[in-house]
Motif scaffolding. Structure first.
Motif, PDB file in Angstrom:
ATOM      1  N   UNK A 132       0.837  -1.196   0.000  1.00  0.00           N
ATOM      2  CA  UNK A 132       0.000   0.000   0.000  1.00  0.00           C
ATOM      3  C   UNK A 132       0.877   1.253   0.000  1.00  0.00           C
ATOM      4  N   UNK A 133       0.484   2.260  -0.777  1.00  0.00           N
ATOM      5  CA  UNK A 133       1.250   3.503  -0.780  1.00  0.00           C
ATOM      6  C   UNK A 133       1.087   4.246   0.552  1.00  0.00           C
ATOM      7  N   UNK A 134       2.148   4.945   0.924  1.00  0.00           N
ATOM      8  CA  UNK A 134       2.131   5.801   2.110  1.00  0.00           C
ATOM      9  C   UNK A 134       2.234   7.228   1.594  1.00  0.00           C
ATOM     10  N   UNK A 135       1.202   7.999   1.869  1.00  0.00           N
ATOM     11  CA  UNK A 135       1.142   9.356   1.344  1.00  0.00           C
ATOM     12  C   UNK A 135       1.328  10.352   2.476  1.00  0.00           C
ATOM     13  N   UNK A 136       2.159  11.360   2.234  1.00  0.00           N
ATOM     14  CA  UNK A 136       2.349  12.460   3.169  1.00  0.00           C
ATOM     15  C   UNK A 136       1.900  13.715   2.440  1.00  0.00           C
ATOM     16  N   UNK A 137       0.846  14.314   2.947  1.00  0.00           N
ATOM     17  CA  UNK A 137       0.166  15.418   2.281  1.00  0.00           C
ATOM     18  C   UNK A 137      -0.265  14.952   0.892  1.00  0.00           C
ATOM     19  N   UNK A 138       0.190  15.585  -0.172  1.00  0.00           N
ATOM     20  CA  UNK A 138      -0.237  15.190  -1.524  1.00  0.00           C
ATOM     21  C   UNK A 138       0.821  14.395  -2.268  1.00  0.00           C
ATOM     22  N   UNK A 139       1.831  13.913  -1.557  1.00  0.00           N
ATOM     23  CA  UNK A 139       2.956  13.229  -2.207  1.00  0.00           C
ATOM     24  C   UNK A 139       3.095  11.803  -1.672  1.00  0.00           C
ATOM     25  N   UNK A 140       3.371  10.867  -2.594  1.00  0.00           N
ATOM     26  CA  UNK A 140       3.639   9.489  -2.188  1.00  0.00           C
ATOM     27  C   UNK A 140       5.047   9.456  -1.596  1.00  0.00           C
ATOM     28  N   UNK A 141       5.137   9.102  -0.336  1.00  0.00           N
ATOM     29  CA  UNK A 141       6.411   9.033   0.391  1.00  0.00           C
ATOM     30  C   UNK A 141       7.111   7.706   0.137  1.00  0.00           C
ATOM     31  N   UNK A 142       6.310   6.643   0.052  1.00  0.00           N
ATOM     32  CA  UNK A 142       6.859   5.305  -0.137  1.00  0.00           C
ATOM     33  C   UNK A 142       5.739   4.292  -0.178  1.00  0.00           C
ATOM     34  N   UNK A 143       6.118   3.032  -0.028  1.00  0.00           N
ATOM     35  CA  UNK A 143       5.142   1.947  -0.017  1.00  0.00           C
ATOM     36  C   UNK A 143       5.401   1.042   1.174  1.00  0.00           C
ATOM     37  N   UNK A 144       4.324   0.608   1.781  1.00  0.00           N
ATOM     38  CA  UNK A 144       4.384  -0.351   2.884  1.00  0.00           C
ATOM     39  C   UNK A 144       4.109  -1.727   2.304  1.00  0.00           C
ATOM     40  N   UNK A 145       4.970  -2.684   2.645  1.00  0.00           N
ATOM     41  CA  UNK A 145       4.827  -4.052   2.157  1.00  0.00           C
ATOM     42  C   UNK A 145       4.701  -4.993   3.346  1.00  0.00           C
ATOM     43  N   UNK A 146       3.702  -5.848   3.339  1.00  0.00           N
ATOM     44  CA  UNK A 146       3.506  -6.848   4.389  1.00  0.00           C
ATOM     45  C   UNK A 146       3.366  -8.198   3.710  1.00  0.00           C
ATOM     46  N   UNK A 147       4.095  -9.195   4.211  1.00  0.00           N
ATOM     47  CA  UNK A 147       4.042 -10.514   3.585  1.00  0.00           C
ATOM     48  C   UNK A 147       3.868 -11.614   4.615  1.00  0.00           C
ATOM     49  N   UNK A 148       3.341 -12.703   4.119  1.00  0.00           N
ATOM     50  CA  UNK A 148       3.181 -13.954   4.879  1.00  0.00           C
ATOM     51  C   UNK A 148       2.391 -13.773   6.173  1.00  0.00           C
ATOM     52  N   UNK A 149       1.140 -13.410   5.990  1.00  0.00           N
ATOM     53  CA  UNK A 149       0.222 -13.314   7.129  1.00  0.00           C
ATOM     54  C   UNK A 149       0.140 -14.687   7.805  1.00  0.00           C
TER      55      UNK A 149
END
Length: 153
Positions: A132-149
């Motif tokens: 999922x993208x991580x947005x700070x104000x109107x800019x994409x800061x990075x992406x959060x990745x989660x694996x192997x629930x």
């Protein structure tokens, strides 16, 4: 009567699970307001997300101006595993897809996605994926990745 008791126990378990998730989320919010450096803060946010969704691994890929990953913060792997993998991802494959198209992505099997390029030698196997993208104000800061629930889906 037994069916009602069983239903009540299931409801109690759901409420407890919700309470635990809310506590994890609250802890993350408190961490944001605490006196941490940026990398420690980001690692804490990733750790909270891993706990919240009950994942084995988590990472945050911070996106640089050139559109590639300039910092990669991991949770769930020890330093030896990180060293075996070598350089952190640059933003190819599925991670690159999330950079180009910043929308949530959920996969039951990472390797089955057409954008998957596989893992480098030494990388632990991973199957389920939530990005999922991580947005700070109107800019994409990075992406959060989660694996192997844990427990599958």
């Amino acid at each position: 009567m037994d069916a009602l008791l069983e239903e009540l126990q299931e409801h109690v378990q759901r409420v407890r699970g919700g309470r635990d998730r809310m506590q994890t989320l609250l802890d993350a919010v408190v961490a944001i307001g605490s006196d941490l450096n940026l990398e420690d803060l980001l690692r804490r946010i990733v750790q909270s997300a891993v706990e919240l969704v009950d994942a084995e691994y988590g990472a945050l890929g911070v996106i640089g101006e050139e559109g590639s990953i300039r910092q990669f913060i991991t949770v769930g792997m020890d330093q030896e595993a990180v060293a075996r993998i070598g350089h952190y991802p640059e933003g190819h494959g599925i991670l690159g897809l999330l950079i180009r198209e910043p929308h949530s992505l959920r996969l039951e099997e990472i390797g089955a996605h057409p954008e998957s390029v596989g893992f480098p030698p030494g990388h632990p196997p991973m199957h389920t994926f939530l990005g999922a993208p991580v947005q700070v104000r109107d800019r994409i800061f990075g992406n959060l990745y989660l694996t192997d629930k844990h427990g599958g889906r």
